[in-house]
Write an enzyme that holds these catalytic residues in place. Structure first.
Site, PDB file in Angstrom:
ATOM      1  CG  ASP A  98      -2.014  11.030   5.969  1.00 11.55           C
ATOM      2  OD1 ASP A  98      -1.578  10.231   5.125  1.00 11.55           O
ATOM      3  OD2 ASP A  98      -1.799  10.931   7.196  1.00 11.55           O
ATOM      4  CG  ASP A 200      -1.486   5.821   4.294  1.00  9.04           C
ATOM      5  OD1 ASP A 200      -1.100   5.848   5.467  1.00  9.04           O
ATOM      6  OD2 ASP A 200      -2.179   4.898   3.824  1.00  9.04           O
ATOM      7  CD  GLU A 257       3.100   4.458   6.342  1.00  9.98           C
ATOM      8  OE1 GLU A 257       2.966   4.029   7.493  1.00  9.98           O
ATOM      9  OE2 GLU A 257       2.189   4.428   5.505  1.00  9.98           O
ATOM     10  CG  HIS A 331      -1.014   7.795  12.648  1.00  6.12           C
ATOM     11  ND1 HIS A 331       0.128   8.095  11.940  1.00  6.12           N
ATOM     12  CD2 HIS A 331      -1.786   7.059  11.824  1.00  6.12           C
ATOM     13  CE1 HIS A 331       0.034   7.565  10.738  1.00  6.12           C
ATOM     14  NE2 HIS A 331      -1.114   6.928  10.630  1.00  6.12           N
ATOM     15  CG  ASP A 332       0.391   3.854  11.751  1.00  9.09           C
ATOM     16  OD1 ASP A 332      -0.833   3.936  11.990  1.00  9.09           O
ATOM     17  OD2 ASP A 332       0.895   4.020  10.624  1.00  9.09           O
TER      18      ASP A 332
HETATM   19  O1  TEU Z   1       0.280   2.543   7.506  1.00  8.23           O
HETATM   20  C1  TEU Z   1       0.872   1.631   6.627  1.00  8.23           C
HETATM   21  C2  TEU Z   1       1.336   0.404   7.251  1.00  8.23           C
HETATM   22  O2  TEU Z   1       2.122  -0.297   6.623  1.00  8.23           O
HETATM   23  C3  TEU Z   1       0.789  -0.014   8.583  1.00  8.23           C
HETATM   24  O3  TEU Z   1       0.430  -1.350   8.509  1.00  8.23           O
HETATM   25  C4  TEU Z   1       1.806   0.161   9.615  1.00  8.23           C
HETATM   26  O4  TEU Z   1       2.913  -0.650   9.317  1.00  8.23           O
HETATM   27  C5  TEU Z   1       1.275  -0.287  10.943  1.00  8.23           C
HETATM   28  O5  TEU Z   1       0.109   0.409  11.232  1.00  8.23           O
HETATM   29  C6  TEU Z   1       2.288  -0.022  12.025  1.00  8.23           C
HETATM   30  O6  TEU Z   1       1.795  -0.402  13.263  1.00  8.23           O
HETATM   31  C7  TEU Z   1      -0.523   3.533   6.937  1.00  8.23           C
HETATM   32  C8  TEU Z   1      -1.115   4.424   8.016  1.00  8.23           C
HETATM   33  O7  TEU Z   1      -0.082   5.096   8.678  1.00  8.23           O
HETATM   34  C9  TEU Z   1      -1.969   3.612   8.927  1.00  8.23           C
HETATM   35  O8  TEU Z   1      -2.508   4.381   9.965  1.00  8.23           O
HETATM   36  C10 TEU Z   1      -3.074   3.023   8.102  1.00  8.23           C
HETATM   37  O9  TEU Z   1      -3.806   2.139   8.892  1.00  8.23           O
HETATM   38  C11 TEU Z   1      -2.547   2.286   6.880  1.00  8.23           C
HETATM   39  O10 TEU Z   1      -1.567   3.007   6.162  1.00  8.23           O
HETATM   40  C12 TEU Z   1      -3.657   2.053   5.900  1.00  8.23           C
HETATM   41  O11 TEU Z   1      -4.016   3.260   5.294  1.00  8.23           O
END
Ligand code: TEU
Ligand code: CA
Length: 563
Positions: A98, A200, A257, A331-332
């Site tokens: 990542d 990311d 992403e 994971h989000d």
């Molecule tokens: O996520 C980017 C992001 O835009 C997040 O706000 C996402 O839309 C949200 O978590 C969805 O529920 C990335 C990573 O995947 C996330 O885990 C990190 O928290 C974020 O970047 C900051 O690095």
């Protein structure tokens, strides 16, 4: 010439803190991952994306990096990581790491030095601005709530930018020195033997300058970062430079992403001929049903028709221009089986329903990604109290819900279906209270239902796990790999409610993929009468076809070859 070795692989995402603990401290680690490589190999995985394991204060669970060249001692050592690469490589598994490049941690030496001397070279690594009285340089709202500006420690007259948490200061990509540092670091990891990167939040690296206000879109008087991104131009220049300086020097697989890219940029982003990245995630279904007000206003689950419309639009938009990476969770996001299956229908939590969803997304055109636990049908957890929540985003959305007038209980109920904690609990290796994840006490009090676990599902030929194996084998099968990798996607029968069906076709082979997302059986009219239909996979019971009518049982899924 780029070699697209990754096109036919199945990818698997690991969130290291909760995958497997090797030393009994209750925290998953690198050696834990290595110990499960045989499991992943047996599943059929060719690419492993590992969420951040770098040294980090964990303000955002590792997405706040304080040393891009290290391994957090919680997760192990660099020797452990080297061992993981070499053991994975013995099993033809590619490691993808990542890259969190929009921001670092406020505990990174760069930021520390910037605080010591904002006018020095490291001050230019960040967006540090003079404060004009109470006025901030812009009224943007951070993704995790509140203004994106925070007083610079030690300098009350200055503020710094953080689009995410205040412990995640944004890096200034306009500074060529910063970019050179980043490219050096990325090349260092590639030289070490990683096969690529998951990029990311990469859309955010280009800011619209000078900073300015946008129309407020909530009662807090702030404006969503989306508003800035809509105005953004020039991000492709950064991507092209990165490709030249890093990706082209190795046979790198990159998956980005990228929420809110401009559709006309798709060829430049992932075009098979010279796109900057190998792939980007298709987030269309994740965005479907969300609300600009926050999670408390979003739909806890989608109907099959909403899911179909959203994912089919993406498939049609990409066509054969490139390869999306397809997911139902990460994971989000909440668990796919809890979000993309109508939970109010009878049988929604059955193995058949979970397999129907699995087959439907897995055979779309693109690279299928599986998030840890998805392969055993893990579901959203129950969150008994907000005090047990770890995730910064959930805590922020909870506050937003309270501010909108919900009671504490209502706010918890409203945010729970979206909480990132749903998927960040220990992987269910067994039904035991420690999940077979640790010999100690898991780092979080939250846990998933014991019902779905690897140990039991390996034994059960009808398990969700064994169905994922069949899907992966099908995509790798000599006869079908080309149609399922390169073949066109063609929507079929879009008007039939609760049915999702499509063709994959490469001029030689035609496959019809069909799923019934309801408990009642449904007839589907097949195309051209007189053709020969051969059922090559179902999610359980055999499929009945009479003449040119297929009768799908409740929650039935089937792949049919049309000859
Ligand atoms: O996520 C980017 C992001 O835009 C997040 O706000 C996402 O839309 C949200 O978590 C969805 O529920 C990335 C990573 O995947 C996330 O885990 C990190 O928290 C974020 O970047 C900051 O690095
Ligand atoms: Ca550990």
């Amino acid at each position: 010439m780029t070699n697209d070795w990754w096109k036919n692989e199945t990818a698997y995402q690991i969130w290291p803190k909760s995958f497997m603990d090797s030393n009994g401290d209750g925290i998953g680690d690198i050696r834990g991952i290595t110990s499960k490589l045989d499991y992943l190999k047996d599943l059929g995985i060719g690419i492993l994306w590992i969420s951040p394991f770098y040294p980090s204060p964990l303000a955002d669970e590792g997405y706040d990096i304080s040393d891009y060249y290290g391994i957090d001692p919680r997760f192990g050592t660099m020797e452990d990581f080297d061992e993981l690469i070499s053991e994975a490589s013995k099993r033809s598994i590619h490691i993808v790491i990542d890259m969190v490049l929009n921001h670092c941690s406020d505990e990174h030496p760069w930021f520390r030095k910037a605080c010591e001397d904002p006018d020095g070279p490291y001050g230019k690594y960040f967006y540090i601005m003079d404060r004009e009285g109470d006025r901030l340089p812009s009224n943007l709202r951070s993704y995790f709530g509140g203004p994106v500006w925070e007083p610079l420690p030690g300098h009350p007259d200055k503020v710094y930018l953080h689009l995410f948490h205040k412990k995640q200061p944004d890096l200034n990509w306009e500074n060529p020195e910063l970019r050179a540092e980043i490219y050096k670091m990325m090349n260092w990891w590639l030289d070490k033997g990683v096969s690529g990167f998951r990029m990311d939040a990469i859309i955010n690296i280009k800011k619209v300058l000078p900073f300015h206000d946008y129309p407020a879109d909530r009662d807090d008087g702030l404006a969503s970062v989306q508003q800035m991104l809509t105005e953004q131009t020039g991000i492709l220049d950064f991507f092209r430079e990165m490709k030249r300086e890093v990706f082209d020097k190795h046979d790198t697989f990159t998956v980005s992403e990228l929420f809110n890219y401009k559709p006309e940029d798709l060829p430049a982003l992932i075009g098979t001929d010279g796109g900057c990245f190998s792939s980007i995630f298709d987030f269309s279904t994740e965005l479907c049903g969300k609300s600009p007000d926050g999670w408390y206003h979003a739909k806890p689950f989608l109907t099959a028709d909403e899911y179909r419309e959203s994912v089919f639009n993406s498939q049609k938009a990409i066509g054969e221009k490139g390869f999306f990476s397809n997911i139902i969770e990460n994971h989000d996001e909440p668990r796919g089986v809890s979000h993309y299956i109508r939970q109010d229908l009878w049988g929604a939590r059955s193995k058949a329903a979970k397999k129907a969803l699995a087959g439907t997304y897995f055979l779309l055109r693109g690279i299928p990604f599986i998030y840890q636990g998805q392969e055993i049908g893990m579901e959203n957890i129950s969150i008994p109290s907000i005090a047990q929540v770890d995730d910064v985003e959930t805590l922020n959305e909870y506050r937003t819900a309270l501010a909108a007038g919900l009671s504490e209980d209502e706010a918890l109920q409203a945010v729970a279906p979206f909480s990132r904690d749903n998927v960040r609990v220990p992987m269910r290796w067994t039904e035991a209270p420690d999940c077979g994840f640790t010999t100690g006490t898991p780092w979080t009090p939250l846990y998933a239902s014991p019902e779905n676990n690897v140990e039991d599902e390996l034994q059960d030929p009808d398990s969700v796990l064994n169905f994922y194996k069949k899907l992966i084998r099908l995509r790798g099968n000599e006869e079908y790999w080309d149609v399922l990798t390169n073949g066109e996607f063609l929507a079929y029968n879009e008007g039939q409610s609760n049915i999702i069906s499509y063709f994959r076709w490469n001029g030689i082979c035609t496959l019809l993929i069909m799923a019934n997302f309801q408990p009642e059986c449904q007839n589907i009219e097949l195309p051209d009468e007189g053709k020969h239909y051969e059922v090559i996979l179902t999610n359980g019971a055999p499929l009945h076809i009479y003449g040119n009518t297929a009768t799908l049982l409740g929650w039935q899924f089937a792949v049919v070859q049309v000859r």
